[in-house]
Motif scaffolding. Sequence first.
Motif, PDB file in Angstrom:
ATOM      1  N   TYR A 100     -36.353 -12.545 -29.756  1.00 57.15           N
ATOM      2  CA  TYR A 100     -36.147 -13.068 -30.705  1.00 57.15           C
ATOM      3  C   TYR A 100     -34.568 -12.646 -30.386  1.00 57.15           C
ATOM      4  CZ  TYR A 100     -34.090 -14.948 -34.744  1.00 57.15           C
ATOM      5  OH  TYR A 100     -33.164 -15.437 -35.657  1.00 57.15           O
ATOM      6  N   TYR A 101     -33.257 -12.711 -30.080  1.00 56.30           N
ATOM      7  CA  TYR A 101     -32.698 -12.268 -30.603  1.00 56.30           C
ATOM      8  C   TYR A 101     -31.697 -12.665 -31.887  1.00 56.30           C
ATOM      9  CZ  TYR A 101     -30.322 -14.991 -27.225  1.00 56.30           C
ATOM     10  OH  TYR A 101     -29.905 -16.168 -26.908  1.00 56.30           O
ATOM     11  N   GLU A 102     -29.838 -11.939 -32.323  1.00 56.89           N
ATOM     12  CA  GLU A 102     -29.587 -13.150 -32.695  1.00 56.89           C
ATOM     13  C   GLU A 102     -28.681 -12.390 -33.041  1.00 56.89           C
ATOM     14  OE1 GLU A 102     -32.561 -13.902 -37.081  1.00 56.89           O
ATOM     15  OE2 GLU A 102     -30.973 -12.264 -37.169  1.00 56.89           O
ATOM     16  N   ALA A 103     -27.091 -13.100 -33.127  1.00 54.31           N
ATOM     17  CA  ALA A 103     -26.276 -12.451 -32.159  1.00 54.31           C
ATOM     18  C   ALA A 103     -25.052 -12.451 -33.902  1.00 54.31           C
ATOM     19  CB  ALA A 103     -25.433 -12.884 -30.705  1.00 54.31           C
ATOM     20  N   ILE A 104     -24.387 -11.800 -34.274  1.00 56.29           N
ATOM     21  CA  ILE A 104     -23.464 -11.859 -35.729  1.00 56.29           C
ATOM     22  C   ILE A 104     -21.983 -12.105 -35.261  1.00 56.29           C
ATOM     23  CG2 ILE A 104     -22.497 -11.535 -37.529  1.00 56.29           C
ATOM     24  CD1 ILE A 104     -25.064 -10.593 -38.004  1.00 56.29           C
ATOM     25  N   ASP A 105     -21.483 -13.404 -35.552  1.00 56.53           N
ATOM     26  CA  ASP A 105     -19.965 -13.632 -34.787  1.00 56.53           C
ATOM     27  C   ASP A 105     -18.758 -13.644 -36.377  1.00 56.53           C
ATOM     28  OD1 ASP A 105     -20.461 -16.805 -35.850  1.00 56.53           O
ATOM     29  OD2 ASP A 105     -19.824 -16.628 -33.528  1.00 56.53           O
ATOM     30  N   ASP A 106     -18.102 -14.410 -36.323  1.00 53.50           N
ATOM     31  CA  ASP A 106     -17.201 -14.419 -37.565  1.00 53.50           C
ATOM     32  C   ASP A 106     -18.167 -15.666 -37.890  1.00 53.50           C
ATOM     33  OD1 ASP A 106     -15.166 -12.226 -37.228  1.00 53.50           O
ATOM     34  OD2 ASP A 106     -14.880 -13.688 -35.706  1.00 53.50           O
ATOM     35  N   GLU A 107     -18.515 -16.786 -37.536  1.00 53.51           N
ATOM     36  CA  GLU A 107     -18.847 -17.784 -38.503  1.00 53.51           C
ATOM     37  C   GLU A 107     -20.941 -18.426 -38.570  1.00 53.51           C
ATOM     38  OE1 GLU A 107     -16.989 -21.626 -36.696  1.00 53.51           O
ATOM     39  OE2 GLU A 107     -15.131 -19.922 -36.032  1.00 53.51           O
ATOM     40  N   ALA A 108     -21.168 -17.707 -37.364  1.00 51.52           N
ATOM     41  CA  ALA A 108     -22.663 -17.571 -37.353  1.00 51.52           C
ATOM     42  C   ALA A 108     -23.303 -16.838 -36.376  1.00 51.52           C
ATOM     43  CB  ALA A 108     -23.361 -19.208 -37.009  1.00 51.52           C
TER      44      ALA A 108
END
Length: 285
Positions: A100-108
């Motif tokens: 399971y992963y989460e990638a942070i960008d400018d919007e989400a």
Amino acid sequence: MDMIAIDLDGTLLNSGNEISENNIQAIRRAQSEGVEVVIATGRAAFDVRNLFSDLDLKTWVIAANGATIHRPDGTLFSSIPMEKEDVIEVLAWLEEKGFYYEAIDDEAILTPQNGRELMNIELDRIRSANPNTNLTRLEKAAEKQFSQSGFSHVDSYEEIVDRKRNVYNILTFSFEEEKLQKGWERFKDYPDLTLVSSANHNFEVEHRLASKGNAVKQLAQQLNLSIERTAVIGDSLNDLSMINMAGNSAAMGNAKTEVKEACQFLTKTNDEDGVAHAIDHFLAY
């Protein structure tokens, strides 16, 4: 103090994922005395704004473990995105290994469509191996992960790459210690990456120049404030970079042992208004 930087999870937020009134009032007291208060977190900046939306508080926000800095009005001040090649390599490997992963960008916060399923599979494995194990604590950790705002689900990491947006931080979450350790070993020697852990079940990667410590130093320089008269408050290993950077530091009563040993002052826990207690300590300096 010129500036006080405060971690969020396990520090300003209590175990109910809330900011107590005592902590809010302490931040306001500091601001009224001319102290610059900064939130420094591994979370995305838009998630922090959502947490603060009902509060009459405006602060600088160091987010994504130092990869972004936002002004009190919410506008972006500076950022250090990951290199595209590193994003592809990290996400491809995590997806191949079933993380399971989460990638942070400018919007989400970009995360797999089957994210909950991945976590449930791990919980089922633990339950099968140890039928008498109480999984309440682990289930609570999972729900806290999903309590963030701004999720956007993807079927594959390739969708993230195709969006051609900056990725600032990639968080990996697993209940399986051996699995997490394999991930840590996989990326710990990458010269272009910073590798940190912000909780018991995760590790995070970002650009090698991104850290809470570097962001605190940059902000102090930008605001012409003294890093020696800067205080930081934290509880986890990803706070060590700013603890080592600032002239003053406080560890939460619920902090990791390494954090307690690195700090000059031990405050109360996050369920005992530890931030307010630490702020009062620093204001009386």
